[in-house]
Scaffold this active site. Structure first.
Site, PDB file in Angstrom:
ATOM      1  N   HIS A 146     -14.954   3.153  -1.507  1.00  0.00           N
ATOM      2  CA  HIS A 146     -13.970   2.168  -1.047  1.00  0.00           C
ATOM      3  C   HIS A 146     -12.870   2.783  -0.187  1.00  0.00           C
ATOM      4  O   HIS A 146     -11.814   2.179   0.001  1.00  0.00           O
ATOM      5  CB  HIS A 146     -13.358   1.447  -2.247  1.00  0.00           C
ATOM      6  CG  HIS A 146     -14.351   0.644  -3.033  1.00  0.00           C
ATOM      7  ND1 HIS A 146     -14.115   0.179  -4.306  1.00  0.00           N
ATOM      8  CD2 HIS A 146     -15.613   0.226  -2.709  1.00  0.00           C
ATOM      9  CE1 HIS A 146     -15.178  -0.483  -4.735  1.00  0.00           C
ATOM     10  NE2 HIS A 146     -16.101  -0.465  -3.791  1.00  0.00           N
TER      11      HIS A 146
ATOM     12  N   TYR B  98       0.814  -1.218   0.000  1.00  0.00           N
ATOM     13  CA  TYR B  98       0.000   0.000   0.000  1.00  0.00           C
ATOM     14  C   TYR B  98       0.846   1.267   0.000  1.00  0.00           C
ATOM     15  O   TYR B  98       0.437   2.293  -0.549  1.00  0.00           O
ATOM     16  CB  TYR B  98      -0.993  -0.025   1.167  1.00  0.00           C
ATOM     17  CG  TYR B  98      -2.197  -0.862   0.844  1.00  0.00           C
ATOM     18  CD1 TYR B  98      -3.253  -0.332   0.108  1.00  0.00           C
ATOM     19  CD2 TYR B  98      -2.258  -2.203   1.221  1.00  0.00           C
ATOM     20  CE1 TYR B  98      -4.349  -1.110  -0.226  1.00  0.00           C
ATOM     21  CE2 TYR B  98      -3.348  -2.984   0.884  1.00  0.00           C
ATOM     22  CZ  TYR B  98      -4.389  -2.434   0.158  1.00  0.00           C
ATOM     23  OH  TYR B  98      -5.467  -3.210  -0.200  1.00  0.00           O
TER      24      TYR B  98
ATOM     25  N   CYS C 266     -10.381   1.280  17.159  1.00  0.00           N
ATOM     26  CA  CYS C 266     -10.651   2.152  18.309  1.00  0.00           C
ATOM     27  C   CYS C 266     -11.345   3.435  17.871  1.00  0.00           C
ATOM     28  O   CYS C 266     -11.775   4.231  18.711  1.00  0.00           O
ATOM     29  CB  CYS C 266      -9.349   2.481  19.047  1.00  0.00           C
ATOM     30  SG  CYS C 266      -8.302   3.721  18.230  1.00  0.00           S
TER      31      CYS C 266
END
Length: 296
Positions: free
Chosen positions: A124, A70, A136
């Protein structure tokens, strides 16, 4: 069956008289910006099927490898520039009050083109967002750091076109990086940060989808624009049918001739690059556009 319409002038007249417009955009919109498709050249990334890296289980198994994948995609997205198609859609959104654009792209190019945030939904997610893997609630939005952290610097390197980036060479080992050196959540202090995209097996944001559905259900839709996508994956694909049920004329812009399948004689099909076609289609509303995306 008669073919869909292909007249730019006829579409311009329709656009000028239209009020509510829904757009659905895919990878084809960003093609002219030089971004590779999700699977990349040859369909592999370092001998991995990219879809095998785009899952929560893959991140649990090897977060360093997934982050390198990524981080490389982030680098390409940040190097790329919005094209005339992005700018044309952004200008149309500014001119038409009842306009909503749904994009399946995660590259951040539509926001960088100045598309009003209130009229854009990132179905997306975004490569430029980072969020807590432990859920969290922490989200670091629109992080433009490249690399996203020092340990991932090998993913942000550039090499001459005739050379292969070592990170992309499956014969070169992935750089040795410790898990503690990749992004961690500053909020809960215990979780890793992960890319803010929707992975396979994950659901799209329910609140966002409810907002989109409410917009669609409000009243008649005049035009459904389908740009650079086969619109074959749900729930995104379903919006074409929902819009048609609300009275919309479907307008497809795609270089693939097969994308015209299912269109009726009242619909439009424009075969070609969105960066070239959209400025022509929208000219009557947004004005003429130069080669850089500026309105003349």
């Amino acid at each position: 069956m008669m073919a869909a319409k292909t007249s730019i002038d006829e579409f311009k007249n329709l656009l000028n008289s239209s009020n509510r417009i829904l757009a659905l955009c895919g990878a084809g919109l960003s093609a002219a910006s030089g971004l590779p498709t999700f699977r990349g050249a040859g369909g592999l990334w370092r001998n991995y099927d990219p879809t095998s890296l785009a899952t929560p289980k893959a991140f649990q198994r090897d977060p360093v490898l997934v982050w390198f994948f990524y981080a490389w995609r982030r680098h390409l997205a940040l190097k790329a520039k919005p094209n005339r198609g992005h700018y044309a859609l952004a200008e149309l959104a500014k001119k038409k009050d009842n306009f909503l654009c749904l994009t399946q792209n995660v590259d951040g190019l539509s926001p960088r083109a100045g598309h009003p945030e209130s009229k854009l939904r990132l179905l997306h997610g975004s490569l430029l967002d980072n969020k807590c893997f432990n859920e969290c609630g922490y989200i670091d939005r629109n992080n433009l750091s490249d690399p996203v952290c020092p340990a991932l610097a090998p993913a942000a390197e550039d090499y001459p076109s005739h050379q292969t980036l070592p990170l992309l060479d499956p014969n070169v080992p992935v750089p040795s990086v410790k898990t503690e050196d990749i992004p961690h959540c500053p909020n809960c202090k215990t979780g890793l940060l992960r890319p803010g995209v929707v992975w396979f097996t994950e659901s799209l944001d329910g609140e966002m989808l409810s907002e989109v559905n409410d917009w669609v259900d409000q009243e008649r839709i005049d035009i459904m624009l389908v740009v650079g996508t086969a619109a074959s994956v749900y729930p995104a694909a379903g919006y074409t049918f929902k819009a048609r049920d609300k009275g919309a004329i479907v307008v497809v812009v795609n270089p693939d001739a097969d994308s015209s399948r299912g269109l009726t004689p009242r619909d439009f099909f424009f075969q070609g690059d969105a960066s070239e076609i959209l400025p022509q289609l929208f000219e009557g509303v947004i004005g003429k556009m130069d080669e850089y995306g500026n309105i003349l």
